[in-house]
Design a protein around this motif. Sequence first.
Motif, PDB file in Angstrom:
ATOM      1  N   ARG A  34       0.787  -1.156  -0.083  1.00 50.90           N
ATOM      2  CA  ARG A  34       0.069   0.122   0.038  1.00 50.90           C
ATOM      3  C   ARG A  34       0.869   1.290   0.038  1.00 50.90           C
ATOM      4  NH1 ARG A  34      -2.087  -1.647   5.888  1.00 50.90           N
ATOM      5  NH2 ARG A  34      -0.799  -0.266   7.199  1.00 50.90           N
ATOM      6  N   ARG A  35       2.001   1.162   0.684  1.00 54.82           N
ATOM      7  CA  ARG A  35       2.962   2.399   0.717  1.00 54.82           C
ATOM      8  C   ARG A  35       3.484   2.512  -0.780  1.00 54.82           C
ATOM      9  NH1 ARG A  35       4.733   4.229   5.392  1.00 54.82           N
ATOM     10  NH2 ARG A  35       6.947   4.420   4.641  1.00 54.82           N
ATOM     11  N   MET A  38       0.856   4.209  -2.832  1.00 51.69           N
ATOM     12  CA  MET A  38       0.722   5.663  -2.516  1.00 51.69           C
ATOM     13  C   MET A  38       1.952   6.343  -3.093  1.00 51.69           C
ATOM     14  SD  MET A  38      -1.621   6.841  -0.263  1.00 51.69           S
ATOM     15  CE  MET A  38      -3.163   5.812   0.275  1.00 51.69           C
ATOM     16  N   GLN A  41       1.116   6.817  -6.750  1.00 51.16           N
ATOM     17  CA  GLN A  41       0.219   8.001  -6.999  1.00 51.16           C
ATOM     18  C   GLN A  41       0.900   9.367  -6.857  1.00 51.16           C
ATOM     19  OE1 GLN A  41      -3.067   8.140  -4.216  1.00 51.16           O
ATOM     20  NE2 GLN A  41      -3.394   6.113  -4.201  1.00 51.16           N
ATOM     21  N   SER A  42       1.705   9.503  -5.899  1.00 49.97           N
ATOM     22  CA  SER A  42       2.448  10.686  -6.038  1.00 49.97           C
ATOM     23  C   SER A  42       3.185  10.971  -7.226  1.00 49.97           C
ATOM     24  CB  SER A  42       3.565  10.695  -4.752  1.00 49.97           C
ATOM     25  OG  SER A  42       2.949  10.841  -3.598  1.00 49.97           O
ATOM     26  N   PHE A  70      -2.381   8.164 -13.486  1.00 50.03           N
ATOM     27  CA  PHE A  70      -2.600   8.568 -11.748  1.00 50.03           C
ATOM     28  C   PHE A  70      -4.337   7.859 -11.554  1.00 50.03           C
ATOM     29  CE2 PHE A  70      -4.949  11.427  -9.027  1.00 50.03           C
ATOM     30  CZ  PHE A  70      -4.354  11.016  -7.850  1.00 50.03           C
ATOM     31  N   THR A  95       4.741   1.438   9.831  1.00 49.36           N
ATOM     32  CA  THR A  95       3.757   1.824   8.865  1.00 49.36           C
ATOM     33  C   THR A  95       3.314   3.143   9.582  1.00 49.36           C
ATOM     34  OG1 THR A  95       1.564   1.624   8.216  1.00 49.36           O
ATOM     35  CG2 THR A  95       1.867   0.557  10.075  1.00 49.36           C
ATOM     36  N   ARG A  96       2.476   4.218   8.917  1.00 47.98           N
ATOM     37  CA  ARG A  96       1.998   5.331   9.274  1.00 47.98           C
ATOM     38  C   ARG A  96       0.465   5.239   9.513  1.00 47.98           C
ATOM     39  NH1 ARG A  96       4.618   9.988   5.460  1.00 47.98           N
ATOM     40  NH2 ARG A  96       3.434  11.547   6.703  1.00 47.98           N
ATOM     41  N   ALA A 108     -12.895   6.018   6.141  1.00 47.94           N
ATOM     42  CA  ALA A 108     -11.610   5.921   5.272  1.00 47.94           C
ATOM     43  C   ALA A 108     -11.887   5.482   3.742  1.00 47.94           C
ATOM     44  CB  ALA A 108     -10.489   5.132   5.741  1.00 47.94           C
ATOM     45  N   ALA A 143      -8.676  15.647  -1.255  1.00 45.96           N
ATOM     46  CA  ALA A 143      -8.736  14.256  -1.401  1.00 45.96           C
ATOM     47  C   ALA A 143      -7.650  13.482  -0.469  1.00 45.96           C
ATOM     48  CB  ALA A 143      -9.169  13.348  -2.492  1.00 45.96           C
ATOM     49  N   CYS A 144      -6.606  13.862  -0.937  1.00 43.95           N
ATOM     50  CA  CYS A 144      -5.067  13.254  -0.312  1.00 43.95           C
ATOM     51  C   CYS A 144      -5.169  13.757   1.195  1.00 43.95           C
ATOM     52  CB  CYS A 144      -3.893  13.633  -0.992  1.00 43.95           C
ATOM     53  SG  CYS A 144      -3.880  13.510  -2.799  1.00 43.95           S
ATOM     54  N   CYS A 147      -7.832  12.479   3.807  1.00 42.33           N
ATOM     55  CA  CYS A 147      -7.571  11.208   4.248  1.00 42.33           C
ATOM     56  C   CYS A 147      -6.134  11.242   5.123  1.00 42.33           C
ATOM     57  CB  CYS A 147      -7.466  10.225   3.305  1.00 42.33           C
ATOM     58  SG  CYS A 147      -7.589   8.557   3.929  1.00 42.33           S
ATOM     59  N   HIS A 148      -5.168  11.904   4.649  1.00 46.43           N
ATOM     60  CA  HIS A 148      -3.846  11.824   5.575  1.00 46.43           C
ATOM     61  C   HIS A 148      -4.102  12.557   7.006  1.00 46.43           C
ATOM     62  CE1 HIS A 148      -1.290  11.348   1.549  1.00 46.43           C
ATOM     63  NE2 HIS A 148      -1.781  10.356   2.168  1.00 46.43           N
ATOM     64  N   PHE A 151      -6.102   9.850   8.939  1.00 45.84           N
ATOM     65  CA  PHE A 151      -5.833   8.588   9.067  1.00 45.84           C
ATOM     66  C   PHE A 151      -4.249   8.149   9.031  1.00 45.84           C
ATOM     67  CE2 PHE A 151     -10.061   8.318   7.721  1.00 45.84           C
ATOM     68  CZ  PHE A 151     -10.744   7.930   8.901  1.00 45.84           C
ATOM     69  N   ARG A 152      -3.443   9.075   8.867  1.00 48.01           N
ATOM     70  CA  ARG A 152      -1.802   9.042   8.526  1.00 48.01           C
ATOM     71  C   ARG A 152      -1.220   9.635   9.794  1.00 48.01           C
ATOM     72  NH1 ARG A 152       1.618  10.664   3.332  1.00 48.01           N
ATOM     73  NH2 ARG A 152       1.171  12.703   4.575  1.00 48.01           N
TER      74      ARG A 152
HETATM   75  C1  HEC Z   1      -8.210   6.925   1.796  1.00 44.74           C
HETATM   76  C2  HEC Z   1      -7.115   7.596   2.597  1.00 44.74           C
HETATM   77  C3  HEC Z   1      -5.974   8.036   1.701  1.00 44.74           C
HETATM   78  C4  HEC Z   1      -6.135   8.824   0.536  1.00 44.74           C
HETATM   79  C5  HEC Z   1      -7.086   9.213  -0.133  1.00 44.74           C
HETATM   80  C6  HEC Z   1      -4.524   9.087   0.213  1.00 44.74           C
HETATM   81  N1  HEC Z   1      -3.872   8.580   1.039  1.00 44.74           N
HETATM   82 FE1  HEC Z   1      -1.864   8.620   1.057  1.00 44.74          FE
HETATM   83  N2  HEC Z   1      -1.635   7.398   2.663  1.00 44.74           N
HETATM   84  C7  HEC Z   1      -2.594   7.125   3.557  1.00 44.74           C
HETATM   85  C8  HEC Z   1      -2.194   6.382   4.421  1.00 44.74           C
HETATM   86  C9  HEC Z   1      -3.124   5.807   5.580  1.00 44.74           C
HETATM   87  C10 HEC Z   1      -0.899   6.500   4.529  1.00 44.74           C
HETATM   88  C11 HEC Z   1       0.046   5.659   5.463  1.00 44.74           C
HETATM   89  C12 HEC Z   1       0.239   4.109   4.957  1.00 44.74           C
HETATM   90  C13 HEC Z   1       1.231   3.345   5.545  1.00 44.74           C
HETATM   91  O1  HEC Z   1       2.305   3.830   6.094  1.00 44.74           O
HETATM   92  O2  HEC Z   1       0.962   2.042   5.644  1.00 44.74           O
HETATM   93  C14 HEC Z   1      -0.544   7.065   3.388  1.00 44.74           C
HETATM   94  C15 HEC Z   1       0.891   7.306   2.648  1.00 44.74           C
HETATM   95  C16 HEC Z   1       1.026   8.040   1.810  1.00 44.74           C
HETATM   96  C17 HEC Z   1       2.504   8.420   1.410  1.00 44.74           C
HETATM   97  C18 HEC Z   1       3.604   7.981   2.009  1.00 44.74           C
HETATM   98  C19 HEC Z   1       4.247   6.493   1.176  1.00 44.74           C
HETATM   99  C20 HEC Z   1       5.546   5.898   2.127  1.00 44.74           C
HETATM  100  O3  HEC Z   1       6.124   4.868   1.475  1.00 44.74           O
HETATM  101  O4  HEC Z   1       6.151   6.692   3.050  1.00 44.74           O
HETATM  102  C21 HEC Z   1       2.484   9.144   0.019  1.00 44.74           C
HETATM  103  C22 HEC Z   1       3.448   9.590  -0.693  1.00 44.74           C
HETATM  104  C23 HEC Z   1       0.935   9.372  -0.139  1.00 44.74           C
HETATM  105  N3  HEC Z   1       0.411   8.679   0.992  1.00 44.74           N
HETATM  106  C24 HEC Z   1       0.630  10.167  -0.980  1.00 44.74           C
HETATM  107  C25 HEC Z   1      -0.773  10.309  -1.503  1.00 44.74           C
HETATM  108  C26 HEC Z   1      -1.328  11.166  -2.425  1.00 44.74           C
HETATM  109  C27 HEC Z   1      -0.497  12.005  -3.246  1.00 44.74           C
HETATM  110  C28 HEC Z   1      -2.548  11.132  -2.309  1.00 44.74           C
HETATM  111  C29 HEC Z   1      -3.855  11.634  -3.243  1.00 44.74           C
HETATM  112  C30 HEC Z   1      -3.444  11.858  -4.515  1.00 44.74           C
HETATM  113  C31 HEC Z   1      -3.045  10.220  -1.315  1.00 44.74           C
HETATM  114  N4  HEC Z   1      -1.940   9.838  -0.609  1.00 44.74           N
HETATM  115  C32 HEC Z   1      -4.454   9.924  -1.039  1.00 44.74           C
HETATM  116  C33 HEC Z   1      -4.096   7.270   3.162  1.00 44.74           C
HETATM  117  C34 HEC Z   1      -4.326   7.979   2.049  1.00 44.74           C
END
Ligand code: HEC
Length: 156
Positions: A34-35, A38, A41-42, A70, A95-96, A108, A143-144, A147-148, A151-152
């Motif tokens: 999942r990381r 993410m 996505q970035s 994306f 994890t965060r 979430a 939206a990012c 959620c962050h 939940f992060r």
């Molecule tokens: C539904 C909730 C949610 C959404 C929407 C979301 N994120 Fe996240 N994101 C999280 C969570 C929770 C974590 C921590 C995951 C973990 O550490 O297990 C995270 C982690 C990350 C990380 C860190 C990954 C790493 O390896 O450290 C990045 C970069 C990130 N998100 C980017 C984005 C971007 C850009 C968007 C929007 C386009 C986005 N996220 C949308 C919940 C979300």
Amino acid sequence: MHSASRWLFVLLGLSLAFGASAADDPNEKAIKARRAAMTLQSWYVGPLFQMAKGAMEYDADAARTYAANFDAVVKIDAAAMWPAGSGNDAYEGKTRALPELWSTWPEAGEKAQALIEASSQLAAAAGDGLDALRSKIGAVGNACKGCHDDFRADKM
Ligand code: HEC
């Protein structure tokens, strides 16, 4: 095979199973996946934010391509990457993700859905000029962040 040596193999198999390294923990694999999702996505949305800010020159083809990819990453079925019990209370330093992600479900999930909707709109508009891109990118950023914020964790 001799029955004694067969037992040896059975015992060896058991010790391998129980001595499994942390890397074989399915929750840890899910956390990594999942990381990585993410991070992907970035990777795709980053240049679009840059273009919207004027930090990178707008290019319609590039914008369309980034937004389409994306959108594809946003829409992968990632549900299995978020198993209950894989929050930072159980996996400190790995994890965060906050445990509230599960305890307040479906909040979430609704936030993930908001991103899917914002991303669909961005994908439809990103190649139609800088103004069109700008009109849709804000909802994605929200939206990012939405959620962050909830939940992060700030830090690992
Ligand atoms: C539904 C909730 C949610 C959404 C929407 C979301 N994120 Fe996240 N994101 C999280 C969570 C929770 C974590 C921590 C995951 C973990 O550490 O297990 C995270 C982690 C990350 C990380 C860190 C990954 C790493 O390896 O450290 C990045 C970069 C990130 N998100 C980017 C984005 C971007 C850009 C968007 C929007 C386009 C986005 N996220 C949308 C919940 C979300």
